[in-house]
Design an enzyme around this catalytic site. Structure first.
Site, PDB file in Angstrom:
ATOM      1  N   LYS A  28      23.735  99.940 -36.082  1.00  6.89           N
ATOM      2  CA  LYS A  28      23.590 101.332 -36.208  1.00  6.89           C
ATOM      3  C   LYS A  28      24.696 101.832 -37.255  1.00  6.89           C
ATOM      4  O   LYS A  28      23.488 102.527 -38.298  1.00  6.89           O
ATOM      5  CB  LYS A  28      24.342 102.262 -35.215  1.00  6.89           C
ATOM      6  CG  LYS A  28      23.762 102.673 -33.554  1.00  6.89           C
ATOM      7  CD  LYS A  28      24.218 102.670 -32.001  1.00  6.89           C
ATOM      8  CE  LYS A  28      23.711 102.132 -31.198  1.00  6.89           C
ATOM      9  NZ  LYS A  28      24.455 102.450 -30.321  1.00  6.89           N
TER      10      LYS A  28
ATOM     11  N   GLN B  18      29.500 104.416 -27.646  1.00  9.42           N
ATOM     12  CA  GLN B  18      29.106 103.245 -26.711  1.00  9.42           C
ATOM     13  C   GLN B  18      28.992 102.152 -25.826  1.00  9.42           C
ATOM     14  O   GLN B  18      30.270 102.690 -25.257  1.00  9.42           O
ATOM     15  CB  GLN B  18      29.616 101.389 -27.672  1.00  9.42           C
ATOM     16  CG  GLN B  18      28.959 100.559 -27.549  1.00  9.42           C
ATOM     17  CD  GLN B  18      27.283 100.864 -27.866  1.00  9.42           C
ATOM     18  OE1 GLN B  18      26.348 100.977 -28.743  1.00  9.42           O
ATOM     19  NE2 GLN B  18      26.167 100.246 -27.251  1.00  9.42           N
TER      20      GLN B  18
ATOM     21  N   ASP C 262      22.997 110.450 -27.814  1.00 10.92           N
ATOM     22  CA  ASP C 262      22.429 110.019 -27.156  1.00 10.92           C
ATOM     23  C   ASP C 262      22.456 110.791 -25.928  1.00 10.92           C
ATOM     24  O   ASP C 262      20.950 110.518 -25.189  1.00 10.92           O
ATOM     25  CB  ASP C 262      23.764 108.971 -26.305  1.00 10.92           C
ATOM     26  CG  ASP C 262      23.834 107.506 -26.485  1.00 10.92           C
ATOM     27  OD1 ASP C 262      22.311 106.512 -27.600  1.00 10.92           O
ATOM     28  OD2 ASP C 262      24.369 106.743 -26.667  1.00 10.92           O
TER      29      ASP C 262
END
Ligand code: NDP
Length: 299
Positions: free
Chosen positions: A54, A98, A121
């Site tokens: 990422k 995460q 997200d």
């Protein structure tokens, strides 16, 4: 008849290129640099690889990347305090925590602490509600990537019969909402669905998001259907002793003989997820600054 293979790797590279072009314009015309902050708690090896990828792809797109690596023993209060700090930071337009988080941390609490506008997200309860009611939201990256590939391949999805196998909050449910938003007739199947094969055979669009290696055989696929395989499963390699290989939830060889188009595993949905994370960060930056959203990169 052999299915067309939908090349997710190439499509993701195209999306990343579009994001990079837009970022360059934001910089030159508005002096803005979209920024993505990623929070990693603990040493989970798979998560470390994701976070590294990422970071690299964020920088390649010309965006600012802020990595926060915390010890596995970090308290929930300290993680929440970091989220508060990132919420208040004007250089940060997207925040990704995460998952999975260590067991002593309440993941839902942490996710819902992220400012919904920065929740790239799309897991914050407000974004889930906005998506469910057909309003502008931050959309989870994997289903957004699947939607982009479907639109690219099929054009209008209106009136098509879509079956999504899997009802998780991160893939199955948002995927179904997105397909409904594009006027498909949507069925969500799961582990209790009766006669799953019969249900799948109705699908013009079949999305598999289960996590069970090759569980959908070719004779569950309607001739000419578009098959999107989200599953990532590692199995013992059939020819190389002691090695493993990645397969999807769909039995690729038999399905590819029947389908009109199919995504491979690897190289299908997977690469689209990070590309959509970058797209969401760009969208968040545009929204935060009252600028038009990037065309073709949102739901
Ligand atoms: P979850 O385990 O959260 O959900 C799996 C879903 O599949 C559940 O709804 C479950 O039903 C359903 N299911 C399980 N067994 C069956 C069965 N025999 N028949 C029908 N349905 C069944 O998984 P995720 O949604 O998180 O992920 C799904 C897959 O996608 C995984 O392989 C994951 O690795 C992959 N993935 C890939 C990503 C990418 O970037 N390409 C990103 C995210 C996930 P029930 O609810 O009834 O238990």
């Amino acid at each position: 008849m052999a299915a067309e293979i939908i090349d997710g790797k190439a499509f993701a590279a195209k999306v990343r290129g579009q994001v990079a072009d837009h970022v360059a314009r934001l910089k030159s015309e508005h002096g803005l640099t979209p920024g993505l902050a990623v929070v990693l708690v603990g040493e989970d090896p798979a998560s470390q690889v994701y976070v590294r990828n990422k970071g690299v792809q964020t920088q390649e797109a010309g965006m600012a990347s802020f990595e926060h690596k915390l010890d596995a023993a970090t308290s929930e209060a300290d993680i929440l305090a970091l989220v508060d700090k990132l919420n208040a930071d004007p250089e940060v337009h997207g925040i990704l925590v995460q998952l999975p988080l260590p067991a002593h941390v309440d993941s839902t609490k942490v996710i819902n602490r992220i400012s919904p506008e920065k929740d790239v997200d799309g897991f914050h309860i407000l974004n889930v509600g906005l998506l469910g009611t057909g309003q502008k939201s931050m959309v989870p990256c994997t289903p957004l990537g699947c939607l982009m590939m479907l639109r690219d391949h099929l054009g209008s999805l209106s009136g098509l019969e879509a079956v999504v196998v899997g009802r998780s909050n991160i893939v199955g449910k948002p995927m179904a909402q997105l397909l409904l938003g594009d006027s498909c007739t949507v069925t969500i199947a799961h582990s209790r669905t009766k006669d799953l094969g019969e249900v799948c055979r109705r699908a013009d669009i079949l999305v598999a998001a289960v996590g069970r290696a090759e569980m959908i055989p070719g004779d569950w696929v309607k001739p000419g259907a578009t098959v999107i395989d989200v599953g990532i499963n590692r199995i013992p390699h059939p020819e190389k002793e002691g090695k493993t290989k990645l397969v999807g939830d769909v039995e690729f060889d038999s399905a590819a003989k029947v389908a009109g188009a199919i995504t491979p595993v690897p190289g299908g949905v997977g690469p689209m997820t990070i590309a959509c994370l970058l797209a969401n960060t760009l969208t968040a930056c545009c929204r935060a600054n009252g600028l038009p959203e990037p065309e073709g990169l949102t739901a």
